[in-house]
Design a protein around this motif. Sequence first.
Motif, PDB file in Angstrom:
ATOM      1  N   LYS A  10      28.606  58.309  11.134  1.00  0.00           N
ATOM      2  CA  LYS A  10      29.633  58.538  10.113  1.00  0.00           C
ATOM      3  C   LYS A  10      30.638  57.394  10.118  1.00  0.00           C
ATOM      4  CE  LYS A  10      33.266  61.706   8.578  1.00  0.00           C
ATOM      5  NZ  LYS A  10      34.033  62.953   8.858  1.00  0.00           N
ATOM      6  N   GLY A  11      30.904  56.829  11.299  1.00  0.00           N
ATOM      7  CA  GLY A  11      31.814  55.689  11.378  1.00  0.00           C
ATOM      8  C   GLY A  11      31.305  54.500  10.582  1.00  0.00           C
TER       9      GLY A  11
ATOM     10  N   ALA B  59      29.346  54.856   7.928  1.00  0.00           N
ATOM     11  CA  ALA B  59      29.474  55.258   6.522  1.00  0.00           C
ATOM     12  C   ALA B  59      30.909  55.079   6.029  1.00  0.00           C
ATOM     13  CB  ALA B  59      29.043  56.706   6.356  1.00  0.00           C
ATOM     14  N   MET B  60      31.882  55.224   6.931  1.00  0.00           N
ATOM     15  CA  MET B  60      33.282  55.030   6.553  1.00  0.00           C
ATOM     16  C   MET B  60      33.602  53.563   6.304  1.00  0.00           C
ATOM     17  SD  MET B  60      35.082  57.720   9.201  1.00  0.00           S
ATOM     18  CE  MET B  60      36.748  57.102   8.855  1.00  0.00           C
ATOM     19  N   GLY B  61      32.822  52.656   6.951  1.00  0.00           N
ATOM     20  CA  GLY B  61      33.058  51.241   6.694  1.00  0.00           C
ATOM     21  C   GLY B  61      32.906  50.319   7.877  1.00  0.00           C
ATOM     22  N   ALA B  62      32.707  50.847   9.086  1.00  0.00           N
ATOM     23  CA  ALA B  62      32.493  49.983  10.243  1.00  0.00           C
ATOM     24  C   ALA B  62      31.229  49.154  10.042  1.00  0.00           C
ATOM     25  CB  ALA B  62      32.394  50.814  11.520  1.00  0.00           C
ATOM     26  N   ALA B  63      31.220  47.941  10.586  1.00  0.00           N
ATOM     27  CA  ALA B  63      30.088  47.038  10.371  1.00  0.00           C
ATOM     28  C   ALA B  63      28.920  47.336  11.295  1.00  0.00           C
ATOM     29  CB  ALA B  63      30.540  45.596  10.568  1.00  0.00           C
ATOM     30  N   SER B  64      29.198  47.891  12.483  1.00  0.00           N
ATOM     31  CA  SER B  64      28.133  48.144  13.452  1.00  0.00           C
ATOM     32  C   SER B  64      28.589  49.212  14.434  1.00  0.00           C
ATOM     33  CB  SER B  64      27.759  46.856  14.205  1.00  0.00           C
ATOM     34  OG  SER B  64      28.892  46.350  14.904  1.00  0.00           O
ATOM     35  N   ALA B  65      27.634  49.690  15.237  1.00  0.00           N
ATOM     36  CA  ALA B  65      27.943  50.727  16.219  1.00  0.00           C
ATOM     37  C   ALA B  65      27.207  50.433  17.514  1.00  0.00           C
ATOM     38  CB  ALA B  65      27.554  52.106  15.690  1.00  0.00           C
ATOM     39  N   LEU B  66      27.816  50.851  18.617  1.00  0.00           N
ATOM     40  CA  LEU B  66      27.194  50.749  19.930  1.00  0.00           C
ATOM     41  C   LEU B  66      27.375  52.093  20.621  1.00  0.00           C
ATOM     42  CD1 LEU B  66      27.453  47.844  22.492  1.00  0.00           C
ATOM     43  CD2 LEU B  66      27.682  50.214  23.225  1.00  0.00           C
ATOM     44  N   GLN B  67      26.261  52.694  21.059  1.00  0.00           N
ATOM     45  CA  GLN B  67      26.317  54.000  21.714  1.00  0.00           C
ATOM     46  C   GLN B  67      25.716  53.893  23.106  1.00  0.00           C
ATOM     47  OE1 GLN B  67      24.132  57.065  19.669  1.00  0.00           O
ATOM     48  NE2 GLN B  67      24.619  58.648  21.167  1.00  0.00           N
TER      49      GLN B  67
ATOM     50  N   PHE C 252      37.228  59.259   3.289  1.00  0.00           N
ATOM     51  CA  PHE C 252      35.954  59.979   3.255  1.00  0.00           C
ATOM     52  C   PHE C 252      34.828  58.993   2.948  1.00  0.00           C
ATOM     53  CE2 PHE C 252      38.891  63.470   2.330  1.00  0.00           C
ATOM     54  CZ  PHE C 252      38.431  64.424   3.232  1.00  0.00           C
ATOM     55  N   PRO C 253      33.705  59.101   3.630  1.00  0.00           N
ATOM     56  CA  PRO C 253      32.571  58.238   3.292  1.00  0.00           C
ATOM     57  C   PRO C 253      32.075  58.556   1.890  1.00  0.00           C
ATOM     58  CG  PRO C 253      32.259  59.317   5.424  1.00  0.00           C
ATOM     59  CD  PRO C 253      33.419  59.987   4.766  1.00  0.00           C
ATOM     60  N   ASN C 254      31.845  57.534   1.078  1.00  0.00           N
ATOM     61  CA  ASN C 254      31.269  57.771  -0.248  1.00  0.00           C
ATOM     62  C   ASN C 254      29.752  57.577  -0.181  1.00  0.00           C
ATOM     63  OD1 ASN C 254      30.843  54.963  -0.260  1.00  0.00           O
ATOM     64  ND2 ASN C 254      32.784  54.587  -1.329  1.00  0.00           N
ATOM     65  N   PHE C 255      29.100  57.837  -1.289  1.00  0.00           N
ATOM     66  CA  PHE C 255      27.631  57.780  -1.298  1.00  0.00           C
ATOM     67  C   PHE C 255      27.142  56.380  -0.952  1.00  0.00           C
ATOM     68  CE2 PHE C 255      23.605  57.044  -3.560  1.00  0.00           C
ATOM     69  CZ  PHE C 255      22.822  58.036  -2.960  1.00  0.00           C
ATOM     70  N   LYS C 256      27.810  55.372  -1.498  1.00  0.00           N
ATOM     71  CA  LYS C 256      27.416  53.984  -1.214  1.00  0.00           C
ATOM     72  C   LYS C 256      27.524  53.688   0.275  1.00  0.00           C
ATOM     73  CE  LYS C 256      28.508  49.190  -2.463  1.00  0.00           C
ATOM     74  NZ  LYS C 256      29.390  48.308  -3.278  1.00  0.00           N
ATOM     75  N   GLY C 257      28.616  54.169   0.895  1.00  0.00           N
ATOM     76  CA  GLY C 257      28.816  53.932   2.317  1.00  0.00           C
ATOM     77  C   GLY C 257      27.775  54.644   3.161  1.00  0.00           C
ATOM     78  N   ILE C 258      27.423  55.861   2.764  1.00  0.00           N
ATOM     79  CA  ILE C 258      26.429  56.637   3.507  1.00  0.00           C
ATOM     80  C   ILE C 258      25.066  55.949   3.461  1.00  0.00           C
ATOM     81  CG2 ILE C 258      25.153  58.811   3.539  1.00  0.00           C
ATOM     82  CD1 ILE C 258      27.731  60.157   2.510  1.00  0.00           C
ATOM     83  N   MET C 259      24.697  55.436   2.295  1.00  0.00           N
ATOM     84  CA  MET C 259      23.413  54.742   2.166  1.00  0.00           C
ATOM     85  C   MET C 259      23.432  53.425   2.937  1.00  0.00           C
ATOM     86  SD  MET C 259      21.671  56.894   0.557  1.00  0.00           S
ATOM     87  CE  MET C 259      20.199  55.891   0.322  1.00  0.00           C
TER      88      MET C 259
END
Length: 258
Positions: free
Chosen positions: A74-75, A77-85, A187-194
């Motif tokens: 979700k992060g 989708a909100m706009g972050a460029a990448s994620a590390l888990q 809120f994440p929008n559809f474009k962000g989610i995709m």
Amino acid sequence: MKIVVLVKEVPDTYGDRKLDLETGLADRAASERVLDEIGERALEVALSYADANPGTEVQVVSMAPEEASATIRKGLAMGAASALQVVDPALAGADLGVTATVLAAAVRRAGFDLVITGNLSTDGSGGVIPAMLAEHLGVPQATALSSVTISPSEVSGTRATDGGVAQVTAALPAVISITEALPDARFPNFKGIMAAKKKPFETVSLADLDVDIDPSAAPQSILTQVSEKPARGAGVKITDEGDAGEKLAAYLIENRLA
């Protein structure tokens, strides 16, 4: 500038949250799991700066079980460029000391100019991870900020105190934590989610981070007892027979409430 935001999957605060009485850990299967709201607000701070300053990279970092990846995404989708888990079975039930050590290693791997976190999570409510993280990273900290201003060389903000408001400043690189006084997250929008489906999402283990910690063999804190909160009993009822006021006053005095 590279901004790393710590996010966390937590049991939904609007649902029933329970402890596993055998392990003392939160029973995450008993409720819906969501991205912690304070982490979303921290991400909003980073994204707002990135919106106004092209060239800023925002990455979300989390330590969580493998199944939390959908929540962490979700992060993105909100706009972050990448994620590390960070995913490792050995981290089940990790205490605050272990968590801080692992997150610091993950942040070093990501690389950062600024780390933004919430002041405390809604499940553990420890409130010490930001300070411990700064200590591990060897950088300044500015915690519990109710406003944030970021520049290329420093970060500043205000912190509420018993006597008023303090203005604090730290040179970059630094770690800051924010309170719920900061704006709600977008809120994440559809474009962000995709778009989130195609963004880099790295999953690493303790071995990948070169962290040699076995929480089960050498816990840094030990749970000695856990019990379920007792059911709430019925309150005292006062029947008005012309002396309800006197009875109420007597009850308040007896229980030292007046």
